[in-house]
Design a protein around this motif. Structure first.
Motif, PDB file in Angstrom:
ATOM      1  N   LEU A  46     108.610 -77.095  35.671  1.00 51.18           N
ATOM      2  CA  LEU A  46     107.559 -76.621  34.762  1.00 51.18           C
ATOM      3  C   LEU A  46     106.535 -75.739  35.470  1.00 51.18           C
ATOM      4  O   LEU A  46     106.119 -74.703  34.966  1.00 51.18           O
ATOM      5  CB  LEU A  46     106.834 -77.815  34.132  1.00 51.18           C
ATOM      6  N   LEU A  60     111.225 -70.628  26.233  1.00 53.44           N
ATOM      7  CA  LEU A  60     110.198 -71.570  25.792  1.00 53.44           C
ATOM      8  C   LEU A  60     110.805 -72.877  25.280  1.00 53.44           C
ATOM      9  O   LEU A  60     110.287 -73.964  25.546  1.00 53.44           O
ATOM     10  CB  LEU A  60     109.357 -70.924  24.683  1.00 53.44           C
ATOM     11  N   ILE A  63     111.789 -74.941  28.281  1.00 56.22           N
ATOM     12  CA  ILE A  63     110.641 -75.567  28.939  1.00 56.22           C
ATOM     13  C   ILE A  63     110.094 -76.705  28.088  1.00 56.22           C
ATOM     14  O   ILE A  63     109.666 -77.743  28.600  1.00 56.22           O
ATOM     15  CB  ILE A  63     109.553 -74.507  29.228  1.00 56.22           C
ATOM     16  N   GLN A  64     110.113 -76.532  26.792  1.00 59.73           N
ATOM     17  CA  GLN A  64     109.662 -77.608  25.903  1.00 59.73           C
ATOM     18  C   GLN A  64     110.537 -78.844  26.066  1.00 59.73           C
ATOM     19  O   GLN A  64     110.038 -79.977  26.095  1.00 59.73           O
ATOM     20  CB  GLN A  64     109.686 -77.139  24.450  1.00 59.73           C
ATOM     21  N   GLY A  67     109.540 -80.639  29.169  1.00 65.21           N
ATOM     22  CA  GLY A  67     108.293 -81.369  28.961  1.00 65.21           C
ATOM     23  C   GLY A  67     108.503 -82.650  28.180  1.00 65.21           C
ATOM     24  O   GLY A  67     107.942 -83.704  28.505  1.00 65.21           O
ATOM     25  N   THR A 113     103.456 -78.234  26.644  1.00 65.14           N
ATOM     26  CA  THR A 113     104.709 -77.458  26.661  1.00 65.14           C
ATOM     27  C   THR A 113     105.346 -77.373  25.278  1.00 65.14           C
ATOM     28  O   THR A 113     106.474 -76.908  25.143  1.00 65.14           O
ATOM     29  CB  THR A 113     105.724 -78.102  27.633  1.00 65.14           C
ATOM     30  N   ASP A 114     104.600 -77.829  24.271  1.00 60.94           N
ATOM     31  CA  ASP A 114     105.108 -77.802  22.890  1.00 60.94           C
ATOM     32  C   ASP A 114     104.945 -76.390  22.330  1.00 60.94           C
ATOM     33  O   ASP A 114     103.829 -75.856  22.277  1.00 60.94           O
ATOM     34  CB  ASP A 114     104.339 -78.810  22.043  1.00 60.94           C
ATOM     35  N   ILE A 129     103.538 -67.986  27.527  1.00 62.11           N
ATOM     36  CA  ILE A 129     103.723 -69.387  27.902  1.00 62.11           C
ATOM     37  C   ILE A 129     102.516 -69.906  28.659  1.00 62.11           C
ATOM     38  O   ILE A 129     101.914 -69.177  29.453  1.00 62.11           O
ATOM     39  CB  ILE A 129     104.994 -69.543  28.767  1.00 62.11           C
ATOM     40  N   PHE A 130     102.174 -71.136  28.415  1.00 64.38           N
ATOM     41  CA  PHE A 130     101.110 -71.828  29.139  1.00 64.38           C
ATOM     42  C   PHE A 130      99.779 -71.082  29.065  1.00 64.38           C
ATOM     43  O   PHE A 130      99.343 -70.450  30.017  1.00 64.38           O
ATOM     44  CB  PHE A 130     101.474 -72.011  30.617  1.00 64.38           C
ATOM     45  N   LYS A 133      97.768 -73.117  31.968  1.00 63.96           N
ATOM     46  CA  LYS A 133      98.637 -73.589  33.054  1.00 63.96           C
ATOM     47  C   LYS A 133      97.881 -74.545  33.970  1.00 63.96           C
ATOM     48  O   LYS A 133      98.455 -75.485  34.524  1.00 63.96           O
ATOM     49  CB  LYS A 133      99.166 -72.407  33.865  1.00 63.96           C
ATOM     50  N   VAL A 136      98.308 -78.018  32.804  1.00 66.25           N
ATOM     51  CA  VAL A 136      99.612 -78.587  33.109  1.00 66.25           C
ATOM     52  C   VAL A 136      99.643 -79.096  34.548  1.00 66.25           C
ATOM     53  O   VAL A 136     100.136 -80.186  34.827  1.00 66.25           O
ATOM     54  CB  VAL A 136     100.730 -77.547  32.885  1.00 66.25           C
TER      55      VAL A 136
END
Length: 710
Positions: A46, A60, A63-64, A67, A113-114, A129-130, A133, A136
């Motif tokens: 991630l 995406l 990555i979801q 997560g 990450t949703d 994305i992010f 970050k 995270v």
């Protein structure tokens, strides 16, 4: 001072992402490490994504999923942690807090990450994305920290159980040492045996779980002392009770109790990572490793003239030369050998002086001539040290090659030094009371311990040889972290079904017979010049598995349950059938007159292996049926080894005859293949069969009520 148990395990690691758990924590067990590795891997996936502002929907979604997987894994982990907390009230508060933190961090990562929570710019159909970050990374750090805390707390439970078990053993030992009544001794010793079984299971799991090979070797040495001394304690105490005024009997008994206490303390030092009185860990003591380190330092001068001092190098040589006294002072070193060692020691000092002189010059003036002189001095020094290593490295611990084996060698040396005087004191007692059956039994036990140590030395020599030939394999990990319902206060789930005295005696006798056959087979395989020969390879593989089965009868080794044993027996039988096939192919190379004896042994081998395979695969239920299956498997294994002990020398004789041209009608095919691996069950299982050889004690305990006459 001993450190707190809580400091004995944990995590001290970080990834390239900058993530890391508490700096003061260190991973010391495989179970902690293997629990963390998948989590760290997923989190790193991630965090360490390429820093591109735009990502496709496909990326995406991936990555979801990661997560969500992290969150689900944490949820399962927390459930286990909470169950452990409920079984260990003293840690419940700390464990609950750590579980709450882990659960919160996992949920945060899932939210961040949703895809549904991210912005969706409509300009190019791609999304960022992010948006946070940093959030995270923060959640990931919290997650690793909290999960690590849970693992450390779980590990503290295991350590606490080992310490508690040790304390029970010590308390019972004190009662045994002071008891004056034979009847009372019988009662207390029975309790002592049960406590030692519990201690054996806990420390066995811990030994196999340790990452540090040196600690693992020290733990194995301590447990070996406890195993052998348990039987000695029984007979030495019996002798003392029977002959209370005998000084040699008293000294004999006291020596056993003293050794066991030292071994118990060593176990606790290892599991708590503490050393008495703040002592530092022992530095390498073998000449082999010391010379290797010294040469590395000397050769390092080629790259860096300033990375160590001349005083440091001189001190290293002095320590090496001090170790040579083990040989020059030995009564087993010849006069010529001693003189050669002293000569090389003197030469090593001279070469180092010359090296230091040129080295100092090179630091001030790096001319071509000086650099060449330095190279010559380095080569001459290393050559002299190589010679010194070949003259001196004759004591086993100095040629062991690795620090764990070095520790085992030192343990073996100590065992011989201690057991010798104990045999003498036991013999003195028997001399004073020649008609005493108890005194005779006691001497027999100490003599058996000596023989057992000789057998262990033989195995140690083979392992050292394997190291030098690059054949040493990794043993499987066996995890010791507690699970819900396991390792509870009374360890009921760990206790095996108790065998009766006759069953114990039968397994013990079978195990010993199998061990002797294994030694015979190993001796035969060592005679073959071509160690890559297929017959030898299969023979070595079969012998190795037979040795594992022998260790099972003693509660040692990799076979922890009867299912492990049955699986090993099945693999063993398959290997035997393969050997029969190889022997059949070999027989086809022989003249007609040379075939009958070999074919006769092959005809014996195949049906025994098939019978063993059928037995191993047969499903049974109940204690009696299970014991019968165990007994049959070990007997069939013994039968195979008996045949193998006949086949190997016969095949060797025929092969030599074949190669001299007196027994073959055509040239034999090359007999080589890759060494076969022994299959073992990788999963850790509950329910141990026995440990420390305690079961064999029941037979003796049953006879304690009958006092022999003088």
């Amino acid at each position: 001072m001993a450190t707190s148990p809580c400091s004995s395990s944990g995590v001290s690691s970080s990834s390239s992402s900058g993530l890391g758990a508490d700096a003061g924590l260190e991973i010391r067990t495989r179970s902690v490490e293997q629990t963390l590795v998948p989590l760290v891997s997923q989190i790193t996936t991630l965090i360490n994504h390429k820093d591109k502002p735009k990502r496709s929907d496909k990326t995406l979604q991936a990555i979801q999923r990661v997560g969500q997987a992290v969150n689900l894994a944490v949820g399962r982990f927390v459930t286990v942690g909470e169950a452990i907390a409920n079984e260990n009230r003293e840690l419940k508060e700390e464990m609950s807090i750590a579980c709450i933190e882990a659960k919160r961090a996992g949920e945060t990562i899932a939210q961040l990450t949703d895809v549904a929570n991210l912005d969706h710019p409509e300009s190019d159909g791609r999304i960022t994305i992010f948006t946070d970050k940093t959030g995270v990374v923060k959640a990931a750090r919290l997650l690793l920290s909290s999960v690590t805390k849970v693992l450390v707390l779980a590990d503290r439970i295991v350590i606490k159980q080992i310490i508690g078990s040790r304390n029970k053993v010590l308390a019972t030992m004190e009662q045994l040492e002071k008891v004056n009544s034979f009847q009372e001794f019988v009662q207390i010793f029975s309790q002592f045996g049960n406590e030692m079984v519990e201690f054996a299971h806990l420390t066995g799991d811990r030994q196999n779980d340790l990452k540090d090979e040196k600690k693992k070797a020290r733990m194995a040495a301590a447990r070996a002392v406890l195993e052998k001394c348990t039987m000695m304690l029984l007979t030495a105490s019996k002798t003392c009770l029977r002959h209370p005024d005998c000084e040699s009997a008293r000294l004999n008994k006291e020596g056993v109790f003293h050794r066991m206490r030292l071994a118990l303390e060593q176990v606790i030092e290892i599991v708590t990572d503490s050393r008495p009185r703040g002592e530092n860990e022992m530095a390498p003591i073998s000449i082999y490793s010391s010379i290797t380190e010294f040469k590395n330092k000397v050769e390092g001068l080629r790259e860096n003239l300033y990375f160590l001092s001349k005083e440091n190098l001189s001190a290293m040589l002095e320590l090496i030369l001090e170790h040579t006294e083990d040989f020059t002072d030995s009564a087993y070193t010849s006069h010529e050998h001693r003189e050669r060692i002293l000569e090389l020691s003197k030469q090593a000092k001279m070469e180092l002086e010359q090296l230091v002189s040129v080295w100092m010059q090179a630091q001030s003036q790096k001319t071509k001539d000086i650099i060449e002189d330095l190279e010559v001095a380095i080569l001459k020094t290393c050559q002299c040290m190589n010679e010194l290593k070949r003259e001196t490295c004759r004591l086993l611990r100095h040629v062991s090659g690795t620090e764990p084996l070095e520790i085992t060698c030192v343990h073996a040396e100590d065992t011989f030094q201690v057991t010798g005087p104990q045999i003498i004191s036991a013999a003195e007692t028997l001399t004073l009371h020649p008609s005493s059956k108890i005194a005779k039994e006691n001497l027999d036990v100490f003599c058996e311990a000596w023989e057992s140590q000789l057998s262990d030395m033989s195995m140690l020599l083979r392992e050292i040889n394997d190291v030098f030939e690059g054949r040493r394999g990794e043993k499987r990990a066996y995890l010791s972290l507690p699970r819900p319902g396991k390792h509870n206060a009374n360890l009921k789930s760990l206790k095996p079904v108790k065998l009766d005295t006759e069953e114990q005696a039968k397994l013990g006798k079978l195990g010993l017979e199998l061990h002797l056959l294994t030694s015979d087979v190993d001796s035969e395989t060592e005679k073959w010049e071509d160690q890559e020969n297929k017959i030898v390879r299969h023979g070595q593989s079969i012998s190795s598995m037979a040795h594992s089965i022998y260790l099972f009868t003693r509660g040692e080794g990799l076979l922890k349950t009867t299912q492990d044993l049955f699986h090993q027996a099945e693999v063993f039988s398959t290997e035997g059938i393969k050997l029969a096939s190889v022997l059949t192919a070999f027989s086809n190379q022989l003249e007609v007159d040379d075939k009958p004896l070999l074919l006769l042994e092959i005809d014996k081998l195949i049906p025994v292996c098939q019978q063993l395979q059928i037995t191993a695969k047969t499903t049974v239920q109940g204690k009696n049926a299970t014991f019968t299956k165990v007994d049959t498997c070990i007997r069939k294994t013994k039968d195979v080894m008996t045949i193998l002990s006949q086949v190997l020398p016969l095949s060797y004789k025929l092969l030599r005859k074949c190669r001299t041209g007196n027994g073959c009608f055509r040239s034999p095919h090359p007999w080589r293949e890759n060494r076969l691996q022994t299959n073992t069950n990788e999963d850790s299982k509950e329910g141990k069969t026995n440990a420390f050889g305690i079961k064999s004690l029941d037979h003796h305990v049953a006879n304690l009520t009958f006092l022999e006459s003088k």
